[in-house]
Design a protein around this motif. Structure first.
Motif, PDB file in Angstrom:
ATOM      1  N   GLU A  61     -85.392  95.939  37.284  1.00 16.50           N
ATOM      2  CA  GLU A  61     -85.598  96.333  38.527  1.00 16.50           C
ATOM      3  C   GLU A  61     -86.699  97.378  38.677  1.00 16.50           C
ATOM      4  OE1 GLU A  61     -81.484  97.632  39.592  1.00 16.50           O
ATOM      5  OE2 GLU A  61     -81.129  95.530  40.180  1.00 16.50           O
ATOM      6  N   LEU A  62     -86.833  97.918  37.426  1.00 16.99           N
ATOM      7  CA  LEU A  62     -87.636  99.237  37.462  1.00 16.99           C
ATOM      8  C   LEU A  62     -89.087  98.481  37.241  1.00 16.99           C
ATOM      9  CD1 LEU A  62     -85.996 101.741  35.087  1.00 16.99           C
ATOM     10  CD2 LEU A  62     -86.718 101.870  37.701  1.00 16.99           C
ATOM     11  N   GLY A  63     -89.365  97.246  36.988  1.00 21.80           N
ATOM     12  CA  GLY A  63     -90.597  96.307  37.053  1.00 21.80           C
ATOM     13  C   GLY A  63     -91.112  96.272  35.535  1.00 21.80           C
ATOM     14  N   MET A  64     -90.315  96.182  34.517  1.00 19.00           N
ATOM     15  CA  MET A  64     -90.690  96.013  33.128  1.00 19.00           C
ATOM     16  C   MET A  64     -90.635  94.732  33.012  1.00 19.00           C
ATOM     17  SD  MET A  64     -88.893  99.058  30.899  1.00 19.00           S
ATOM     18  CE  MET A  64     -88.941 100.609  31.559  1.00 19.00           C
ATOM     19  N   ASP A  65     -91.640  94.173  32.216  1.00 19.60           N
ATOM     20  CA  ASP A  65     -91.714  92.816  31.861  1.00 19.60           C
ATOM     21  C   ASP A  65     -90.773  92.414  30.573  1.00 19.60           C
ATOM     22  OD1 ASP A  65     -93.149  92.632  28.996  1.00 19.60           O
ATOM     23  OD2 ASP A  65     -93.886  94.211  30.063  1.00 19.60           O
ATOM     24  N   LEU A  66     -90.408  91.062  30.624  1.00 17.36           N
ATOM     25  CA  LEU A  66     -89.157  90.602  29.791  1.00 17.36           C
ATOM     26  C   LEU A  66     -89.478  90.847  28.321  1.00 17.36           C
ATOM     27  CD1 LEU A  66     -86.420  89.360  30.269  1.00 17.36           C
ATOM     28  CD2 LEU A  66     -87.587  86.984  30.067  1.00 17.36           C
ATOM     29  N   ALA A  67     -90.752  90.583  28.031  1.00 19.23           N
ATOM     30  CA  ALA A  67     -90.992  90.695  26.607  1.00 19.23           C
ATOM     31  C   ALA A  67     -91.073  92.222  26.180  1.00 19.23           C
ATOM     32  CB  ALA A  67     -92.696  90.528  26.338  1.00 19.23           C
ATOM     33  N   THR A  68     -91.093  93.184  27.157  1.00 23.33           N
ATOM     34  CA  THR A  68     -91.156  94.834  26.511  1.00 23.33           C
ATOM     35  C   THR A  68     -89.623  94.779  26.434  1.00 23.33           C
ATOM     36  OG1 THR A  68     -93.217  95.499  27.641  1.00 23.33           O
ATOM     37  CG2 THR A  68     -91.457  96.959  27.371  1.00 23.33           C
ATOM     38  N   ILE A  69     -88.948  94.385  27.469  1.00 23.36           N
ATOM     39  CA  ILE A  69     -87.310  94.702  27.470  1.00 23.36           C
ATOM     40  C   ILE A  69     -86.799  94.177  26.250  1.00 23.36           C
ATOM     41  CG2 ILE A  69     -85.242  93.985  28.739  1.00 23.36           C
ATOM     42  CD1 ILE A  69     -86.924  93.965  31.071  1.00 23.36           C
ATOM     43  N   GLN A  70     -87.265  92.692  25.745  1.00 29.28           N
ATOM     44  CA  GLN A  70     -86.552  92.194  24.538  1.00 29.28           C
ATOM     45  C   GLN A  70     -86.861  93.293  23.345  1.00 29.28           C
ATOM     46  OE1 GLN A  70     -85.727  88.475  23.640  1.00 29.28           O
ATOM     47  NE2 GLN A  70     -84.766  90.001  22.339  1.00 29.28           N
ATOM     48  N   ARG A  71     -88.056  93.796  23.309  1.00 31.23           N
ATOM     49  CA  ARG A  71     -88.288  94.700  22.332  1.00 31.23           C
ATOM     50  C   ARG A  71     -87.420  96.255  22.229  1.00 31.23           C
ATOM     51  NH1 ARG A  71     -94.297  96.221  21.158  1.00 31.23           N
ATOM     52  NH2 ARG A  71     -93.331  97.227  19.532  1.00 31.23           N
ATOM     53  N   VAL A  72     -86.976  96.662  23.552  1.00 35.80           N
ATOM     54  CA  VAL A  72     -86.090  97.591  23.847  1.00 35.80           C
ATOM     55  C   VAL A  72     -84.686  97.022  23.350  1.00 35.80           C
ATOM     56  CG1 VAL A  72     -85.006  99.002  25.634  1.00 35.80           C
ATOM     57  CG2 VAL A  72     -87.532  98.577  25.747  1.00 35.80           C
ATOM     58  N   LEU A  73     -84.259  96.090  23.839  1.00 33.34           N
ATOM     59  CA  LEU A  73     -82.950  95.504  23.315  1.00 33.34           C
ATOM     60  C   LEU A  73     -82.787  95.270  21.982  1.00 33.34           C
ATOM     61  CD1 LEU A  73     -82.375  92.949  26.339  1.00 33.34           C
ATOM     62  CD2 LEU A  73     -81.463  95.261  25.996  1.00 33.34           C
ATOM     63  N   ASP A  74     -83.801  94.864  21.145  1.00 31.74           N
ATOM     64  CA  ASP A  74     -83.774  94.673  19.885  1.00 31.74           C
ATOM     65  C   ASP A  74     -83.964  96.003  19.106  1.00 31.74           C
ATOM     66  OD1 ASP A  74     -83.242  92.016  20.170  1.00 31.74           O
ATOM     67  OD2 ASP A  74     -85.479  91.443  20.028  1.00 31.74           O
ATOM     68  N   ARG A  75     -84.327  97.172  19.729  1.00 33.63           N
ATOM     69  CA  ARG A  75     -84.358  98.636  19.234  1.00 33.63           C
ATOM     70  C   ARG A  75     -85.700  98.669  18.661  1.00 33.63           C
ATOM     71  NH1 ARG A  75     -79.047  97.774  19.174  1.00 33.63           N
ATOM     72  NH2 ARG A  75     -77.667  99.757  20.101  1.00 33.63           N
ATOM     73  N   GLU A  76     -86.747  97.884  19.057  1.00 33.06           N
ATOM     74  CA  GLU A  76     -88.207  98.017  18.431  1.00 33.06           C
ATOM     75  C   GLU A  76     -88.658  99.006  19.094  1.00 33.06           C
ATOM     76  OE1 GLU A  76     -90.208  94.638  18.528  1.00 33.06           O
ATOM     77  OE2 GLU A  76     -88.779  93.192  17.339  1.00 33.06           O
ATOM     78  N   LEU A  77     -88.644  99.319  20.417  1.00 27.44           N
ATOM     79  CA  LEU A  77     -88.845 100.443  21.182  1.00 27.44           C
ATOM     80  C   LEU A  77     -87.659 101.088  21.896  1.00 27.44           C
ATOM     81  CD1 LEU A  77     -91.633  98.656  23.117  1.00 27.44           C
ATOM     82  CD2 LEU A  77     -92.109 100.320  21.299  1.00 27.44           C
TER      83      LEU A  77
END
Length: 312
Positions: A61-77
């Motif tokens: 909803e904040l406009g982030m792309d799925l690839a970046t979200i994946q890295r957040v969920l995997d705690r890479e970011l």
């Protein structure tokens, strides 16, 4: 809520507000994988998957792309790192949209044709650095090959026009006109002559030499003559000019003769080249500075009346 509770894809959808087919897509993509499957093969999700899906929905909803979200969920970011980068990107997008809005308002207000619209868009799309380079090229091209007064050059540089992120329609129009002005060789020549007189030590500003009081009287008398419809070549202009010439002659300790009238006309022409004055007014507008009241509108009348009287 029991951490051991498992949720069907339908239940997960009801709890998070994410459509079933979207959850299914996220599952197939490996972003929110099922915890297990039922004996019948249906996907089941635990509490961790639910929380993961809620965070994913928020970030999307904040406009982030799925690839970046994946890295957040995997705690890479970290969420903070991604949020900061995303906020910076949105700032750029907002500035572009604000500038486009301003250009569109100018186009709508002026009834611009397609060519002018394209020109405005191209000039306003220049980055801040590109806009500064445009002015730097103008200063270098105007003053770089002559013995210009360093103080004058420094003054021009200090007043470099800087279009704001959210410019008004007036600022956009001023910037477009200014960009065209600084690229004009005739205008550069006018600026060079002004700088040449400064380098020779000849004062430019007759207003400051005459004093605020006398210039105020000059403004008032010429403005009144203009409002009365008196042509500078008309005999009715003579009393106005005679009065002003005597006032100036007293201040400058000169004889109010034909030679002095010619001197006055020349000084007013030198002090206020209409295009140079226009440059400064445009700079003030672009930078959002208060526009200093100018005598420029009355000077053409005054100069013409002074020279007509001399010629007579």
């Amino acid at each position: 809520m029991d951490v051991t509770t498992l949720y069907s894809i339908g239940e997960l959808s009801r709890r998070t507000g994410v459509p079933v087919r979207t959850i299914r897509f996220y599952s197939d993509s490996g972003v929110v994988t099922p915890t297990t499957r039922s004996p019948a093969g249906y996907r089941l999700y635990d509490l961790d998957a639910l929380l993961r899906l809620e965070l994913l929905r928020t970030l999307r909803e904040l406009g982030m792309d799925l690839a970046t979200i994946q890295r957040v969920l995997d705690r890479e970011l970290s969420v903070a790192e991604v949020a900061a980068a995303h906020a910076d990107a949105m700032d750029v997008q907002i500035r572009v949209l604000q500038l486009r809005r301003s250009v569109l308002r100018v186009v709508a207000g002026r009834g611009s044709d397609p060519e002018e619209t394209k020109l405005m868009h191209r000039l306003t799309q220049l980055s801040g650095e590109e806009r500064r380079r445009l002015i730097d090229d103008f200063i270098e091209g105007t003053f770089g090959t002559m013995d210009a007064d360093p103080a004058a050059v420094a003054m021009v540089r200090a007043a470099t026009p800087d279009l704001p992120d959210d410019p008004s329609s007036e600022q956009v129009a001023a910037w477009v006109e200014l960009a065209g002005l600084v690229g004009d060789e005739d205008f550069r020549a006018r600026m060079r002559r002004t700088a040449g007189r400064q380098a020779a030590g000849r004062p430019l500003d007759i207003e400051s030499e005459a004093g605020e009081e006398l210039m105020g009287v000059t403004r008032q008398k010429v403005a009144e003559a203009m409002e009365s419809g008196i042509d500078p070549l008309d005999s009715r202009a003579a009393p106005v000019i005679d009065d002003l010439v005597h006032r100036f002659a007293e201040v400058f300790a000169r004889t109010p003769d034909v030679e002095f009238r010619a001197w006055m006309a020349q000084r007013f022409e030198e002090a206020h080249d209409s295009r140079v004055d226009r440059y400064w007014r445009l700079v003030w507008i672009v930078n959002g500075w208060q526009v200093v009241p100018s005598l420029t509108p009355v000077y053409p009348w005054l100069i013409q009346a002074l020279r007509s009287d001399r010629d007579a």
